[in-house]
Motif scaffolding. Structure first.
Motif, PDB file in Angstrom:
ATOM      1  N   GLN A   1       0.921  -1.050  -0.160  1.00 33.56           N
ATOM      2  CA  GLN A   1      -0.065   0.236  -0.024  1.00 33.56           C
ATOM      3  C   GLN A   1       0.754   1.202   0.040  1.00 33.56           C
ATOM      4  O   GLN A   1       1.001   1.933   1.003  1.00 33.56           O
ATOM      5  CB  GLN A   1      -0.925  -0.063   1.332  1.00 33.56           C
ATOM      6  CG  GLN A   1      -1.847  -1.251   1.280  1.00 33.56           C
ATOM      7  CD  GLN A   1      -2.858  -1.313   2.494  1.00 33.56           C
ATOM      8  OE1 GLN A   1      -3.658  -0.184   2.770  1.00 33.56           O
ATOM      9  NE2 GLN A   1      -2.548  -1.935   3.588  1.00 33.56           N
ATOM     10  N   PRO A   2       1.527   1.690  -0.954  1.00 33.09           N
ATOM     11  CA  PRO A   2       2.410   2.556  -1.066  1.00 33.09           C
ATOM     12  C   PRO A   2       2.189   3.881  -0.785  1.00 33.09           C
ATOM     13  O   PRO A   2       2.882   4.848  -0.561  1.00 33.09           O
ATOM     14  CB  PRO A   2       3.408   2.505  -2.404  1.00 33.09           C
ATOM     15  CG  PRO A   2       2.048   1.510  -3.322  1.00 33.09           C
ATOM     16  CD  PRO A   2       1.344   0.918  -2.240  1.00 33.09           C
ATOM     17  N   ASP A   3       0.835   4.194  -1.273  1.00 38.15           N
ATOM     18  CA  ASP A   3       0.118   5.596  -1.092  1.00 38.15           C
ATOM     19  C   ASP A   3      -0.283   5.778   0.318  1.00 38.15           C
ATOM     20  O   ASP A   3      -0.581   6.839   0.400  1.00 38.15           O
ATOM     21  CB  ASP A   3      -0.685   5.745  -2.005  1.00 38.15           C
ATOM     22  CG  ASP A   3      -0.263   5.612  -3.343  1.00 38.15           C
ATOM     23  OD1 ASP A   3       0.823   6.321  -3.590  1.00 38.15           O
ATOM     24  OD2 ASP A   3      -1.030   5.244  -4.468  1.00 38.15           O
ATOM     25  N   ARG A   4      -0.217   4.712   1.155  1.00 39.45           N
ATOM     26  CA  ARG A   4      -0.826   5.155   2.552  1.00 39.45           C
ATOM     27  C   ARG A   4      -0.035   5.878   3.564  1.00 39.45           C
ATOM     28  O   ARG A   4      -0.438   6.560   4.054  1.00 39.45           O
ATOM     29  CB  ARG A   4      -1.356   3.477   3.072  1.00 39.45           C
ATOM     30  CG  ARG A   4      -1.954   3.586   4.718  1.00 39.45           C
ATOM     31  CD  ARG A   4      -2.369   2.347   4.800  1.00 39.45           C
ATOM     32  NE  ARG A   4      -3.242   2.451   6.220  1.00 39.45           N
ATOM     33  CZ  ARG A   4      -3.647   1.338   6.766  1.00 39.45           C
ATOM     34  NH1 ARG A   4      -3.586   0.112   6.183  1.00 39.45           N
ATOM     35  NH2 ARG A   4      -4.345   1.599   8.087  1.00 39.45           N
ATOM     36  N   ALA A   5       1.211   5.321   3.386  1.00 39.35           N
ATOM     37  CA  ALA A   5       2.281   6.140   4.310  1.00 39.35           C
ATOM     38  C   ALA A   5       3.656   5.592   3.691  1.00 39.35           C
ATOM     39  O   ALA A   5       3.784   4.848   3.238  1.00 39.35           O
ATOM     40  CB  ALA A   5       2.143   5.656   5.802  1.00 39.35           C
ATOM     41  N   ALA A   6       4.552   6.510   4.131  1.00 38.84           N
ATOM     42  CA  ALA A   6       5.869   6.317   3.689  1.00 38.84           C
ATOM     43  C   ALA A   6       6.944   7.045   4.651  1.00 38.84           C
ATOM     44  O   ALA A   6       6.570   8.036   5.584  1.00 38.84           O
ATOM     45  CB  ALA A   6       6.203   7.175   2.374  1.00 38.84           C
ATOM     46  N   LEU A   7       8.114   6.612   4.441  1.00 37.42           N
ATOM     47  CA  LEU A   7       9.011   6.806   5.521  1.00 37.42           C
ATOM     48  C   LEU A   7      10.421   7.363   4.832  1.00 37.42           C
ATOM     49  O   LEU A   7      10.880   6.939   3.718  1.00 37.42           O
ATOM     50  CB  LEU A   7       9.662   5.679   6.264  1.00 37.42           C
ATOM     51  CG  LEU A   7       8.703   4.686   7.181  1.00 37.42           C
ATOM     52  CD1 LEU A   7       9.475   3.534   7.953  1.00 37.42           C
ATOM     53  CD2 LEU A   7       8.302   5.819   8.453  1.00 37.42           C
ATOM     54  N   LEU A   8      10.569   8.714   5.186  1.00 39.95           N
ATOM     55  CA  LEU A   8      11.900   9.394   4.828  1.00 39.95           C
ATOM     56  C   LEU A   8      13.043   9.139   5.519  1.00 39.95           C
ATOM     57  O   LEU A   8      13.108   9.483   6.754  1.00 39.95           O
ATOM     58  CB  LEU A   8      11.589  10.891   4.652  1.00 39.95           C
ATOM     59  CG  LEU A   8      12.880  11.944   3.973  1.00 39.95           C
ATOM     60  CD1 LEU A   8      13.127  11.300   2.447  1.00 39.95           C
ATOM     61  CD2 LEU A   8      12.487  12.954   4.000  1.00 39.95           C
ATOM     62  N   LEU A   9      14.020   8.492   5.056  1.00 39.39           N
ATOM     63  CA  LEU A   9      15.156   7.867   6.055  1.00 39.39           C
ATOM     64  C   LEU A   9      16.289   8.909   5.531  1.00 39.39           C
ATOM     65  O   LEU A   9      16.674   9.371   4.436  1.00 39.39           O
ATOM     66  CB  LEU A   9      15.559   6.449   5.607  1.00 39.39           C
ATOM     67  CG  LEU A   9      14.294   5.526   5.633  1.00 39.39           C
ATOM     68  CD1 LEU A   9      14.730   4.218   5.093  1.00 39.39           C
ATOM     69  CD2 LEU A   9      13.811   5.444   7.079  1.00 39.39           C
ATOM     70  N   SER A  10      17.145   8.997   6.476  1.00 32.34           N
ATOM     71  CA  SER A  10      18.296   9.910   6.043  1.00 32.34           C
ATOM     72  C   SER A  10      19.620   9.311   7.245  1.00 32.34           C
ATOM     73  O   SER A  10      20.764   9.979   6.945  1.00 32.34           O
ATOM     74  CB  SER A  10      17.947  11.331   6.846  1.00 32.34           C
ATOM     75  OG  SER A  10      17.675  11.558   7.997  1.00 32.34           O
ATOM     76  N   SER A  11      19.438   8.389   7.730  1.00 31.36           N
ATOM     77  CA  SER A  11      20.570   7.709   8.232  1.00 31.36           C
ATOM     78  C   SER A  11      21.645   7.057   7.232  1.00 31.36           C
ATOM     79  O   SER A  11      20.826   6.326   6.330  1.00 31.36           O
ATOM     80  CB  SER A  11      19.931   6.637   9.334  1.00 31.36           C
ATOM     81  OG  SER A  11      19.487   7.200  10.537  1.00 31.36           O
ATOM     82  N   PRO A  12      22.719   7.122   7.616  1.00 33.53           N
ATOM     83  CA  PRO A  12      23.462   6.705   6.341  1.00 33.53           C
ATOM     84  C   PRO A  12      23.404   5.232   6.192  1.00 33.53           C
ATOM     85  O   PRO A  12      23.528   4.775   5.015  1.00 33.53           O
ATOM     86  CB  PRO A  12      25.031   7.077   6.690  1.00 33.53           C
ATOM     87  CG  PRO A  12      24.875   7.883   7.753  1.00 33.53           C
ATOM     88  CD  PRO A  12      23.534   7.984   8.415  1.00 33.53           C
TER      89      PRO A  12
END
Length: 330
Positions: free
Chosen positions: A225-236
């Motif tokens: 369900q890609p349109d439900r919620a997403a995570l923006l990751l910035s850890s290397p």
């Protein structure tokens, strides 16, 4: 029995003996209890330190036991005071431990919030993509599974891709092979290629993702369900792992418009190989279709064509024949 309030076993026996024989001397105590003299002397000395015995005024050299109601109650009260101090000390330690745990949890949450951001719903996800794209300066990479892309997604992507390309950002996208069945998506991929973007296709893609400048990556909370919620990751660490996955898919993908890379002659098409691999993994027709970005009917048609091509009369036999010929790819 009295050791919990500080009275040793020898001292307790001596105290009981004195209660029965007031004024007994150390020698009398030793004879009464059958002890050596030094043992009796030691026990009486311990009782004296605990204020449970006093010198007898009636018997020279003798001792008398202090009334138990007075002597033992005093010891019990003293022990209670020590226990109260210990309880207060433990309470303070508990509060200090809880404070330390709370500080650690707050620090952990802060670090988590800084390295992981949650976007809920299509609008929030699109806003996140727009913001990070504005900050992108070197490269943007994307895996776009599902075959045909929704018209609103293509419409929203065009100005962002245009902006990135005009800024000389390297744009690399991988679509599913099945986009050739959808005219709008095919036209968009063609436009992106003509504008300077690099476009490839693959039989199947692991999940939707976008990576910017090797430092930030957007992935769905639930790949189904890609349109439900997403995570923006910035850890290397996580970003590096996702970029390694992208590079692996990119190397194995075909140039847009070609079913397979030049010079790669095989008995089966990429799509057929993908179906075989997914079948070998025990996936159903419905799941296979979703991963390839095609309809269930198309997935079953490919399976039927494979059975005909390889001379198999059942799905089980199809897997066995494919394995014998070395056609299964994992």
């Amino acid at each position: 029995m009295l050791k919990e309030i500080g009275v040793g076993m020898d001292a307790e026996r001596a105290y009981r003996a004195l209660l029965r024989q007031p004024g007994a001397s150390p020698q009398d105590m030793a004879e009464q209890l059958g002890w050596p003299l030094d043992r009796a002397t030691g026990a009486l000395g311990e009782l004296a330190e605990l204020a449970l015995v006093q010198s007898s005024q009636e018997h020279r050299g003798g001792t008398r036991a202090v009334d138990p109601e007075l002597g033992l109650r005093s010891l019990v009260q003293s022990q209670e005071r020590e226990l109260l101090k210990l309880q207060l000390s433990l309470s303070e330690s508990k509060l200090a431990a809880e404070k330390l745990i709370s500080e650690y949890r707050r620090g952990a949450r802060t670090e988590e919030i800084e390295s992981v951001q949650l976007a809920q719903g299509p609008d929030a996800i699109q806003a996140c993509i727009e913001k990070v794209s504005q900050e992108c300066r070197e490269e943007a990479e994307a895996l776009l599974p599902g075959g045909a892309q929704p018209a609103d997604r293509l419409h929203a992507a065009r100005p962002l891709d245009q902006m990135l390309l005009e800024r000389s950002v390297q744009v690399r996208c991988v679509y599913a092979h099945s986009i050739r069945n959808d005219r709008p998506t095919t036209r968009y991929a063609q436009w992106l290629s003509e504008q300077g973007g690099q476009v490839r296709t693959a039989p199947q893609l692991p999940l939707r993702m976008v990576i910017w400048d090797r430092s930030k990556a957007l992935v769905p909370l639930d790949p189904d369900q890609p349109d439900r919620a997403a995570l923006l990751l910035s850890s290397p660490g996580p970003v590096a792992a996702l970029r390694a996955l992208f590079e692996q898919v990119w190397r194995q993908a075909s140039q847009f418009g070609q079913e397979r890379p030049p010079g790669r002659a095989r008995e089966l098409s990429d799509e057929e190989s993908a179906v075989l691999g997914l079948m070998a993994g025990g996936l159903t027709d419905e799941v296979i279709a979703r991963k390839l970005g095609v309809s269930v009917r198309t997935s079953r048609r490919i399976t039927a064509e494979l059975m005909t091509k390889l001379g198999a009369r059942s799905r089980f036999q199809l897997g066995a024949v494919a394995a014998q010929r070395g056609l299964l790819t994992v």
